[in-house]
Design a protein around this motif. Structure first.
Motif, PDB file in Angstrom:
ATOM      1  N   MET A 317       0.595  -1.115   0.015  1.00 40.36           N
ATOM      2  CA  MET A 317      -0.040  -0.184  -0.046  1.00 40.36           C
ATOM      3  C   MET A 317       0.771   1.342  -0.044  1.00 40.36           C
ATOM      4  SD  MET A 317      -2.809   1.377   2.956  1.00 40.36           S
ATOM      5  CE  MET A 317      -1.598   1.788   4.164  1.00 40.36           C
ATOM      6  N   TRP A 318       1.708   1.240   0.860  1.00 39.67           N
ATOM      7  CA  TRP A 318       2.942   2.691   0.904  1.00 39.67           C
ATOM      8  C   TRP A 318       3.559   2.668  -0.155  1.00 39.67           C
ATOM      9  CZ3 TRP A 318       0.523   6.008   3.777  1.00 39.67           C
ATOM     10  CH2 TRP A 318       0.162   5.740   4.932  1.00 39.67           C
ATOM     11  N   ALA A 319       4.084   1.700  -0.827  1.00 39.90           N
ATOM     12  CA  ALA A 319       4.864   1.683  -2.001  1.00 39.90           C
ATOM     13  C   ALA A 319       4.222   2.415  -3.205  1.00 39.90           C
ATOM     14  CB  ALA A 319       5.323   0.356  -2.359  1.00 39.90           C
ATOM     15  N   ARG A 320       2.741   2.243  -3.226  1.00 40.25           N
ATOM     16  CA  ARG A 320       2.067   2.557  -4.182  1.00 40.25           C
ATOM     17  C   ARG A 320       1.841   4.229  -3.898  1.00 40.25           C
ATOM     18  NH1 ARG A 320      -2.147  -0.194  -3.488  1.00 40.25           N
ATOM     19  NH2 ARG A 320      -3.295   1.107  -1.946  1.00 40.25           N
ATOM     20  N   ILE A 321       1.544   4.465  -2.639  1.00 38.30           N
ATOM     21  CA  ILE A 321       1.374   5.884  -2.457  1.00 38.30           C
ATOM     22  C   ILE A 321       2.766   6.644  -2.395  1.00 38.30           C
ATOM     23  CG2 ILE A 321       0.929   7.391  -0.496  1.00 38.30           C
ATOM     24  CD1 ILE A 321      -1.090   5.264   0.651  1.00 38.30           C
ATOM     25  N   VAL A 322       4.024   5.842  -1.932  1.00 39.93           N
ATOM     26  CA  VAL A 322       5.172   6.824  -2.430  1.00 39.93           C
ATOM     27  C   VAL A 322       5.420   7.145  -3.819  1.00 39.93           C
ATOM     28  CG1 VAL A 322       7.843   6.334  -2.213  1.00 39.93           C
ATOM     29  CG2 VAL A 322       6.094   5.781  -0.123  1.00 39.93           C
ATOM     30  N   LYS A 323       5.285   5.945  -4.660  1.00 40.97           N
ATOM     31  CA  LYS A 323       5.485   6.371  -6.063  1.00 40.97           C
ATOM     32  C   LYS A 323       4.518   7.419  -6.613  1.00 40.97           C
ATOM     33  CE  LYS A 323       5.610   3.955 -10.492  1.00 40.97           C
ATOM     34  NZ  LYS A 323       5.322   2.496 -10.995  1.00 40.97           N
ATOM     35  N   SER A 324       3.326   7.317  -6.086  1.00 43.28           N
ATOM     36  CA  SER A 324       2.378   8.527  -6.884  1.00 43.28           C
ATOM     37  C   SER A 324       2.740   9.788  -6.418  1.00 43.28           C
ATOM     38  CB  SER A 324       0.665   8.218  -6.421  1.00 43.28           C
ATOM     39  OG  SER A 324       0.757   8.145  -4.980  1.00 43.28           O
ATOM     40  N   SER A 325       3.498   9.778  -4.973  1.00 41.96           N
ATOM     41  CA  SER A 325       3.829  11.152  -4.498  1.00 41.96           C
ATOM     42  C   SER A 325       4.946  11.658  -4.732  1.00 41.96           C
ATOM     43  CB  SER A 325       3.728  11.097  -3.160  1.00 41.96           C
ATOM     44  OG  SER A 325       5.012  10.536  -2.355  1.00 41.96           O
ATOM     45  N   GLY A 326       6.030  10.708  -5.543  1.00 42.60           N
ATOM     46  CA  GLY A 326       7.407  11.217  -6.083  1.00 42.60           C
ATOM     47  C   GLY A 326       8.186  11.212  -5.021  1.00 42.60           C
ATOM     48  N   ALA A 327       7.875  10.761  -3.720  1.00 40.02           N
ATOM     49  CA  ALA A 327       8.638  11.174  -2.554  1.00 40.02           C
ATOM     50  C   ALA A 327      10.019  10.173  -2.583  1.00 40.02           C
ATOM     51  CB  ALA A 327       8.078  10.933  -1.228  1.00 40.02           C
ATOM     52  N   SER A 328      11.155  10.501  -2.377  1.00 39.33           N
ATOM     53  CA  SER A 328      12.264   9.912  -2.251  1.00 39.33           C
ATOM     54  C   SER A 328      13.375  10.443  -1.474  1.00 39.33           C
ATOM     55  CB  SER A 328      12.917   9.427  -3.584  1.00 39.33           C
ATOM     56  OG  SER A 328      14.215   8.974  -3.876  1.00 39.33           O
ATOM     57  N   ILE A 329      14.147   9.607  -0.549  1.00 38.63           N
ATOM     58  CA  ILE A 329      15.199   9.991   0.248  1.00 38.63           C
ATOM     59  C   ILE A 329      16.503   9.241  -0.001  1.00 38.63           C
ATOM     60  CG2 ILE A 329      16.023  10.582   2.579  1.00 38.63           C
ATOM     61  CD1 ILE A 329      12.803  10.898   3.242  1.00 38.63           C
ATOM     62  N   ASP A 330      17.582   9.779  -0.057  1.00 39.76           N
ATOM     63  CA  ASP A 330      18.819   9.070  -0.496  1.00 39.76           C
ATOM     64  C   ASP A 330      19.914   9.702   0.146  1.00 39.76           C
ATOM     65  OD1 ASP A 330      18.250   6.292  -1.475  1.00 39.76           O
ATOM     66  OD2 ASP A 330      17.064   7.385  -2.861  1.00 39.76           O
TER      67      ASP A 330
END
Length: 330
Positions: A317-330
């Motif tokens: 569920m959260w992978a789908r939401i993270v992908k749609s939001s474009g959020a990324s941290i590295d």
């Protein structure tokens, strides 16, 4: 010659028996889990929801297992640092991980290399409960419900803002989920932590913020912030008059669960003792009362297998939401 041989043989036999007894004692000591203190790693800072829950539970678990259970905070990288430490610790049941869904289920999608695999590196011990977030507004904000907010947001796209504890945090993604499911476009304003985000909403600099119930309950009771809805699928017993967001946006569900894990590879008999110990600890009235006072909704009795399914479902569920939001941290 025979007497010397007999005496020598006797000495070897006695030495062998002594070694066998020592070995048996060693094996017995190792199997008598726990025979020393247990370390409970909390991968968030002291004073947060997970830390509070960890300290309540650790005390009772220690009583049940007749040992001490010490909480050690290892915050950083959204929970990754402490989680990595627990994953790489000895597989003997003396280092455990008390963690939250935002670290265990969201971080694998948010970070390209979080440094751990939540499924392969850990074994679920016990699901403790969940903590809803609350969508809070400044008292002067004109919306008094989610329906009001959706109507206002559709009339003025890209106009209204909400604060969060930072990019990719649970309270950021809860807003993104609301945008997606309600067809609106609230603007995200990230902060470095929930405390400064709450402070700016309290001061009227921003109209809204998602915050965990334990972090916001005092502000709600004091009338300094007004709750529009809780993020759980149902209303919270701590705020029975505040509707669940799902009452206006069907299917919306975004709670922060808290659970205990052991590193993968811990012997099954040790896992069984830990699971039994947690069942007894969570059945204690004083523990339940303390947790409920913090706004924790205690989980129904859940098997480790059911907990594992919950983790994997939330990861999807959260992978789908993270992908749609474009959020990324590295």
């Amino acid at each position: 010659m025979t007497k010397q041989f007999t005496a020598t043989t006797r000495r070897f036999m006695l030495a062998g028996l002594a070694a066998s007894a020592l070995c048996a004692t060693s094996v017995l000591a190792q199997s008598a889990y726990p025979n020393r203190s247990i370390l409970m790693v909390v991968p968030q800072a002291a004073g947060g929801t997970n830390d509070i829950v960890g300290r309540i539970v650790s005390q009772k678990l220690g009583e049940v297992l007749n040992t001490s259970v010490a909480v050690e905070n290892r915050p950083g990288a959204g929970g990754n640092i402490g989680t990595q430490y627990a994953a790489k610790s000895a597989k003997d049941g003396y280092t455990l991980l008390m963690t939250i869904s935002s670290s265990q289920a969201i971080n694998p999608a948010l970070y390209k290399n979080p440094g751990f695999d939540p499924v392969k590196d850990f074994k679920p011990v016990s699901l403790i409960g969940s903590v809803p977030n609350v969508l809070l507004a400044h008292p002067d904000f004109p919306a008094n419900s989610i329906k009001d907010l959706i109507q206002m947001a559709k009339a003025k796209p890209n106009y209204y803002q909400y604060a969060s504890a930072g990019n990719g945090t649970l309270n950021h993604l809860l807003g993104e989920m609301l945008n997606s499911m309600a067809g609106i476009d609230l603007q995200h304003v990230p902060y470095k932590g929930v405390a400064p985000a709450l402070n700016d909403v309290l001061g009227g600099q921003l109209p809204m913020v998602f915050a965990s119930l334990p972090a916001s309950l005092s502000h709600i009771k004091a009338g300094k912030l007004k709750p529009l809805a809780v993020s759980s699928a149902k209303r919270s017993p701590a705020l029975p008059d505040v509707p669940a967001l799902a009452e206006s946006v069907p299917g919306y569900r975004g709670t922060l669960w808290i659970g205990l894990f052991a590193p993968a590879g811990v012997p099954n008999d040790v896992l069984s003792k830990l699971q039994s110990g947690m069942t007894q600890a969570l059945a204690s009235k004083d523990v339940r009362d303390k947790l409920e006072l913090q706004g924790v909704e205690l989980a129904a009795p859940t098997t480790p297998e059911q907990f594992s399914v919950l983790l994997q479902d939330d990861m999807v569920m959260w992978a789908r939401i993270v992908k749609s939001s474009g959020a990324s941290i590295d």
